[in-house]
Motif scaffolding. Structure first.
Motif, mmCIF file in Angstrom:
data_model
loop_
_atom_site.group_PDB
_atom_site.id
_atom_site.type_symbol
_atom_site.label_atom_id
_atom_site.label_comp_id
_atom_site.label_asym_id
_atom_site.label_seq_id
_atom_site.Cartn_x
_atom_site.Cartn_y
_atom_site.Cartn_z
ATOM 1 N N ALA A 12 0.787 -1.206 -0.046
ATOM 2 C CA ALA A 12 -0.125 0.205 -0.050
ATOM 3 C C ALA A 12 1.007 1.328 -0.100
ATOM 4 N N PHE A 13 2.178 1.213 0.620
ATOM 5 C CA PHE A 13 3.017 2.350 0.797
ATOM 6 C C PHE A 13 3.426 2.750 -0.481
ATOM 7 N N SER A 151 -3.648 -1.292 5.304
ATOM 8 C CA SER A 151 -3.292 -1.124 4.154
ATOM 9 C C SER A 151 -3.815 0.505 3.668
ATOM 10 N N ASN A 152 -4.714 0.832 4.242
ATOM 11 C CA ASN A 152 -4.905 2.341 4.169
ATOM 12 C C ASN A 152 -4.115 3.292 4.954
ATOM 13 N N ILE A 153 -3.784 2.573 6.096
ATOM 14 C CA ILE A 153 -2.734 3.618 6.969
ATOM 15 C C ILE A 153 -1.435 3.514 6.081
ATOM 16 N N GLY A 154 -0.918 2.396 5.427
ATOM 17 C CA GLY A 154 0.450 2.628 4.614
ATOM 18 C C GLY A 154 0.343 3.578 3.459
ATOM 19 N N LEU A 156 -1.447 6.016 3.495
ATOM 20 C CA LEU A 156 -1.882 7.305 4.035
ATOM 21 C C LEU A 156 -0.592 7.951 4.433
ATOM 22 N N LEU A 157 0.347 6.942 5.060
ATOM 23 C CA LEU A 157 1.806 7.409 5.377
ATOM 24 C C LEU A 157 2.489 7.834 4.223
ATOM 25 N N ALA A 158 2.304 7.061 3.115
ATOM 26 C CA ALA A 158 3.038 7.386 1.465
ATOM 27 C C ALA A 158 2.612 8.941 1.203
ATOM 28 N N LEU A 263 -6.939 13.468 -1.279
ATOM 29 C CA LEU A 263 -6.684 12.185 -1.319
ATOM 30 C C LEU A 263 -6.301 11.688 -0.085
ATOM 31 N N ALA A 264 -5.883 12.581 0.936
ATOM 32 C CA ALA A 264 -5.535 11.927 2.289
ATOM 33 C C ALA A 264 -6.673 12.039 3.093
#
Length: 716
Positions: A12-13, A151-154, A156-158, A263-264
């Protein structure tokens, strides 16, 4: 579980890190318009859907063991597509189909790796669902969705790390190589992580067979109506996301920060709703949705008069309220884990349809950004209807919410119809839109005005008959007039005397600068939007009158100048003017240090670079003065006020040339004092920060709005 978690997080990142990376690389190739990012988003959404279809197909037609074998082969083949940096040979030659050219570049450069990453979430979660072994009933049901939240956290971090860590510190080429290295690591981890399903010949988990804590009850069927709601609840936030991005970038600039912020927020709503579903309370978010619709309608109606900070704040709030409501209801309708890939498939299909609607359909059926109001009404309808048909809201509250929704929905509908019917207003002669933005031709007293977005981009006096006299931004005393007169003085001083000037202009508008043309002058206009040339010829007379003295080159000015250099063409312009704004959005790629290299190759040794920097939100003077100083050139700031019977227009210009020309009497007498800030930013193709030069204050220019309303009333 931990092994799968790492693979899902890394995938995801990488999935969301490559999106701003590749969009930033190709942004200058397509004129730096807002449509570049939205087309990229549409492409990524479609490839994400294809990835989910692939995962669903493996789930339906193969065993876990065979799915691992097939996917391992595909993963290894994807390594041959690295690195993801697109080749220079992919730069476009045609600008007739902006979205088609962008999709082609993306497909050939990043399509295969992105497709592989798109398959990760649903496929890994399907593998996990058959190999969890001894998990409890609750874990069996919830752990795949927790991987989805991970996967959403990854993701968002990206997104958050890109504008604040990656973009400022790494060149684009280095970003590409690092990303490619991490993708190779992902491939290895995915193959070895998935190896534990080699021993499974069925998608029915052992826990379902042997674990008494597992749920052995039959899986409920899914109705067509429920699947349609999945689709709509995913599609409306997608439309809202891209429409919001359009509005932000159209008025400010198409830069990673303004891509990533919407998008975030969209992703945050997903994370909250799927990781912490208890945080979604209808009693809180249904009223917030009502306020969000009001905020969105306010921006749609007042964006020509609202500050950048206020627009971004209200648009962000509106998007988040819409996302929370739709995603919250979507999470409440999620199916049994056995229907996981089907659920993801419909969610992805909804997102893809939203992207296709905004990028491909809306510009062809709407003259303005009406899809934004349409998404607001859709969110209001679903966000109110779904909870009200449930038992979670009492009868009295249903009546109150329904009444408020009726009023606010009517407001949104009025705004939507107003956007659609502008061509019915007497003063509006032409109202249109294409992939490059919205535009109109309007009457203003004795003038005819070309408007790009919400900004006047050139006008001509047409009553009692068309006039070729310079006025408005380009009247006597403007930065353009000063440069033309200075170059005429320099040409007359040469021995032998040089006749005629060669003037290049990035941005055609209506061709107003031709009002300064003399018999032997040559003008070359570079214009990326083909529709602008036809408007200039059909509704204004500058181009037809000076047809023999001007050339119009369709395409991004920077790319066209680069290609002319590669073909050995040296324009030797006396003056090169940069006036390529769309609405108030600044073309960042035309203001970077690398672009100065391109300009200088086409200027005479005593030529002048002229930048029209009039802008409601952004002060470009520090950027241009700093770049000029670094290159040993002199920059001069000129402020010009032009008043007529109906209005006063103030224009701002920066002239960049050598010291000798900068000290010419005409330039010195027009120069305004300007002190370069110590921390003035330098922009490059790799990094251009808006933070030091943008005004984020919050206000509405009521005086301008009232003045415009009075002008419109007088023009009826």
């Amino acid at each position: 579980m931990h092994r799968y978690s790492i693979v899902v997080f890394l995938g995801a990142f990488l999935l969301f890190q490559v999106q701003p990376l590749i969009a930033k690389v190709i942004l200058p190739w397509f004129g730096g318009t807002a449509a570049v990012w939205n087309t990229c988003m549409m492409f990524f959404q479609i490839v994400l859907l294809l990835g989910y279809l692939y995962s669903h197909g493996l789930r339906m037609f193969t065993t876990p063991r065979n799915s691992w074998i097939v996917h391992s082969v595909v993963l290894l083949l994807a390594l041959f597509a690295l690195p993801v940096l697109p080749s220079e040979s992919l730069k476009p030659d045609s600008y007739e189909s902006l979205s088609g050219e962008i999709v082609k570049v993306l497909a050939l450069s990043v399509g295969i790796p992105f497709f592989i990453l798109a398959t990760t979430g649903p496929l890994i979660q399907a593998w996990q669902s058959v190999s969890h072994g001894n998990e409890t009933k609750a874990e069996v049901s919830d752990s795949p969705y927790r991987l989805y939240a991970l996967s959403n956290i990854g993701s968002l971090l990206a997104l958050i790390s890109y504008p604040f860590l990656v973009e400022p510190n790494l060149r684009l080429q280095n970003q590409s190589w690092i990303w490619s290295g991490l993708f190779t690591l992902f491939v290895v981890m995915c193959i070895f992580g998935g190896a534990q399903v080699r021993g499974f010949s069925s998608w029915q988990a052992p826990a379902a067979k042997d674990n008494p804590r597992a749920d052995a009850s039959p899986v409920p069927s899914i109705s067509v109506g429920r699947m349609l709601l999945w689709l709509l609840l995913a599609m409306i936030p997608s439309v809202m996301l891209l429409a919001t991005t359009n509005l932000m970038c159209q008025e400010i600039a198409s830069v990673p920060f303004l891509w990533i912020l919407p998008l975030a927020l969209y992703l945050i709503s997903f994370i909250i709703c799927f990781e912490k579903p208890g945080w979604y309370h209808r009693g809180l978010f249904v009223p917030l949705l009502l306020f969000g619709v009001i905020a969105g309608v306010a921006v749609a109606m007042l964006n020509a008069y609202a500050s950048a900070g206020l627009q971004v704040l209200l648009l962000s709030f509106s998007l988040f309220a819409c996302g929370m409501t739709c995603h919250g209801e979507l999470e409440r309708m999620k199916p049994h884990v056995s229907s996981l890939t089907l659920f993801y498939l419909f969610v992805s299909l909804g997102g893809s349809l939203g992207g296709i609607f905004v990028v491909l359909i809306a510009p062809r059926i709407f003259n303005g950004f009406a899809e934004f109001q349409l998404a607001l009404m859709g969110a209001l309808l679903l966000g109110i209807a779904v909870p009200c048909f449930s038992k979670s809201i009492s009868g009295g509250r249903k009546i109150g919410i329904g009444f408020a929704s009726l009023i606010i929905g009517g407001l949104a509908l009025s705004s939507f119809l107003g956007t659609l019917n502008r061509s019915g207003i007497d003063r509006v002669l032409l109202d249109g839109r294409n992939e490059y933005g919205i535009f109109s031709v309007e009457k203003d007293g004795d003038r005819r005005v070309f408007i790009s977005g919400t900004i006047d981009h050139g006008s001509q006096i047409v009553m009692p008959q068309p006039s070729l006299e310079p006025h408005s931004y380009y009247s006597d005393g403007s930065g353009f007039s000063i440069c033309v007169k200075t170059q005429r003085d320099l040409a007359s001083d040469e021995s032998p005397k040089r006749s005629g000037l060669k003037i290049g202009v990035l941005g055609l508008g209506i061709g107003s600068m031709l009002s300064w043309a003399e018999a032997d002058d040559e003008f070359v206009f570079y214009e990326i939007n083909p529709r602008v040339e036809s408007i200039a010829r059909e509704w204004f007379t500058f181009l037809p009158t000076y047809e023999s003295q001007c050339e119009v080159v369709i395409g991004d000015g920077r790319i066209r100048l680069e290609k002319e250099t590669s073909r050995g063409i040296d324009r030797q312009f006396d003056l090169l003017a940069i006036d390529a704004f769309s609405s108030d959005s600044i073309p960042v790629h035309l203001l970077t240090d690398e672009c100065f290299d391109v300009y200088e190759k086409h200027l005479r040794h005593d030529g002048i670079l002229l930048f029209h920097v009039s802008n409601r939100f952004i002060d470009l003077k520090p950027v241009l003065f700093a770049t000029a100083a670094d290159r040993g050139l002199a920059a001069t700031y000129v402020r010009h006020v032009n008043s007529d019977a109906t209005s006063t227009r103030v224009s701002h210009w920066v002239l960049v040339t050598n010291e000798k020309v900068a000290n010419h009497q005409r330039i010195r007498s027009a120069a305004e004092p300007y002190d370069l800030p110590v921390d003035a930013p330098r922009w490059s193709d790799d990094f251009a920060s808006l933070a030091p030069v943008i005004n984020w204050s919050f206000y509405v220019s009521w005086d301008r709005m009232i003045q415009k309303a009075e002008q419109n009333a007088n023009n009826k």
